[in-house]
Design a protein around this motif. Structure first.
Motif, PDB file in Angstrom:
ATOM      1  N   ALA A  97       0.822  -1.179  -0.093  1.00 52.34           N
ATOM      2  CA  ALA A  97       0.053  -0.069  -0.007  1.00 52.34           C
ATOM      3  C   ALA A  97       0.751   1.289  -0.176  1.00 52.34           C
ATOM      4  O   ALA A  97       2.134   1.086   0.388  1.00 52.34           O
ATOM      5  N   GLY A  98       0.191   2.468  -0.593  1.00 52.84           N
ATOM      6  CA  GLY A  98       1.096   3.556  -0.526  1.00 52.84           C
ATOM      7  C   GLY A  98       1.558   4.098   0.967  1.00 52.84           C
ATOM      8  O   GLY A  98       0.956   3.981   1.869  1.00 52.84           O
ATOM      9  N   PRO A  99       2.528   5.114   0.699  1.00 50.76           N
ATOM     10  CA  PRO A  99       2.825   5.466   2.271  1.00 50.76           C
ATOM     11  C   PRO A  99       2.038   6.465   2.917  1.00 50.76           C
ATOM     12  O   PRO A  99       1.086   7.133   2.118  1.00 50.76           O
ATOM     13  N   LEU A 100       1.857   6.741   4.124  1.00 51.07           N
ATOM     14  CA  LEU A 100       0.830   7.603   4.737  1.00 51.07           C
ATOM     15  C   LEU A 100       1.532   8.796   5.200  1.00 51.07           C
ATOM     16  O   LEU A 100       2.766   9.006   5.420  1.00 51.07           O
ATOM     17  N   THR A 101       1.072   9.894   4.906  1.00 50.64           N
ATOM     18  CA  THR A 101       1.633  11.263   5.247  1.00 50.64           C
ATOM     19  C   THR A 101       1.451  11.760   6.623  1.00 50.64           C
ATOM     20  O   THR A 101      -0.056  11.519   7.086  1.00 50.64           O
ATOM     21  N   ALA A 102       2.185  12.332   7.106  1.00 49.09           N
ATOM     22  CA  ALA A 102       1.669  12.803   8.482  1.00 49.09           C
ATOM     23  C   ALA A 102       0.674  14.052   8.635  1.00 49.09           C
ATOM     24  O   ALA A 102       0.934  14.932   7.768  1.00 49.09           O
ATOM     25  N   ASN A 103      -0.107  14.054   9.481  1.00 51.55           N
ATOM     26  CA  ASN A 103      -1.165  14.830   9.418  1.00 51.55           C
ATOM     27  C   ASN A 103      -1.113  15.707  10.787  1.00 51.55           C
ATOM     28  O   ASN A 103      -1.175  14.911  11.928  1.00 51.55           O
ATOM     29  N   ASP A 104      -1.202  16.959  10.936  1.00 50.96           N
ATOM     30  CA  ASP A 104      -1.106  17.593  12.339  1.00 50.96           C
ATOM     31  C   ASP A 104      -2.130  17.403  13.206  1.00 50.96           C
ATOM     32  O   ASP A 104      -1.779  17.470  14.379  1.00 50.96           O
ATOM     33  N   ALA A 105      -3.298  17.303  12.601  1.00 49.58           N
ATOM     34  CA  ALA A 105      -4.668  17.240  13.459  1.00 49.58           C
ATOM     35  C   ALA A 105      -4.470  15.605  14.063  1.00 49.58           C
ATOM     36  O   ALA A 105      -4.863  15.580  15.247  1.00 49.58           O
ATOM     37  N   LEU A 106      -4.082  14.681  13.261  1.00 48.62           N
ATOM     38  CA  LEU A 106      -4.036  13.281  13.839  1.00 48.62           C
ATOM     39  C   LEU A 106      -3.034  13.267  14.820  1.00 48.62           C
ATOM     40  O   LEU A 106      -3.161  12.690  15.652  1.00 48.62           O
ATOM     41  N   ARG A 107      -1.922  13.785  14.555  1.00 43.30           N
ATOM     42  CA  ARG A 107      -0.902  13.735  15.640  1.00 43.30           C
ATOM     43  C   ARG A 107      -1.158  14.626  16.890  1.00 43.30           C
ATOM     44  O   ARG A 107      -0.890  13.969  18.053  1.00 43.30           O
TER      45      ARG A 107
END
Length: 201
Positions: A97-107
């Motif tokens: 599967a494709g890479p996940l991108t860091a998301n500020d709200a989820l962090r």
């Protein structure tokens, strides 16, 4: 490692693994969390980016630098597993599967939950006010319609926590789920509470 998984996605049930409460310490909630974290961690540093600029971020806008590094390492390790595909036991086989991108709200949501679990002495996806992952994610400003959450307690390193999740079918399936595109990780160092929040807008 003690861990639990929570997942919401179309046509699949919520899965809970190892529903074992862990009592660590008691303390307040709300705005008291950040001041308690300052006392415990001592080595906090301000982060100008990395969490959304809203009121919800106040308790986690400064964070231990080692924990922040661990969070980035978890994302790297998870993306390495996604790139290779995986067998998740009873959850089935997953193609690369494709890479996940860091998301500020989820962090932000992930950090707050790890901190909350440690300070208030519980280990669950729902906090002591009955607020679940979907509510935390929304409060942090994330508008995605699909989300998932893995939590763990006691793992000493990013490699250890990711290995534990990959060896657990439900956690592994969250990591490998191809529709997830974004991720946020929160590590609270004094007690090694980990939260990984997945999403897709």
């Amino acid at each position: 490692m003690i861990s639990r998984v929570n997942r919401r996605r179309p046509a699949l049930p919520v899965i809970a693994i190892v529903a074992v409460p862990v009592v660590l310490m008691t303390g307040g909630c709300g705005t008291r969390l950040f001041s308690i974290a300052q006392q415990v961690l001592g080595g906090l540093h301000p982060i100008e980016s990395g969490v959304p600029d809203n009121e919800y971020r106040a308790e986690v806008s400064s964070w231990n630098s080692i924990s922040a590094q661990y969070e980035d390492e978890v994302i790297l390790l998870i993306n390495q597993h996604r790139a290779g595909g995986a067998s998740c036991g009873s959850e089935g086989e997953f193609a690369p599967a494709g890479p996940l991108t860091a998301n500020d709200a989820l962090r932000c949501a992930a950090r707050k939950h790890s901190l909350d679990m440690s300070v208030n002495g519980f280990f669950d996806h729902d906090n002591l006010d009955g607020e679940g992952p979907d509510e935390r994610i929304a409060e942090a400003g994330y508008a995605g319609s699909t989300w998932g959450e893995n939590i763990a307690y006691g793992s000493l390193s990013p490699a250890q926590v990711v290995e534990g999740w990959m060896n657990s079918p439900g956690h592994c399936a969250n990591i490998m789920y191809p529709d997830f595109t974004e991720i946020g990780v929160g590590h609270y160092s004094p007690t090694n509470h980990w939260t990984t929040t997945f999403g897709a807008e």
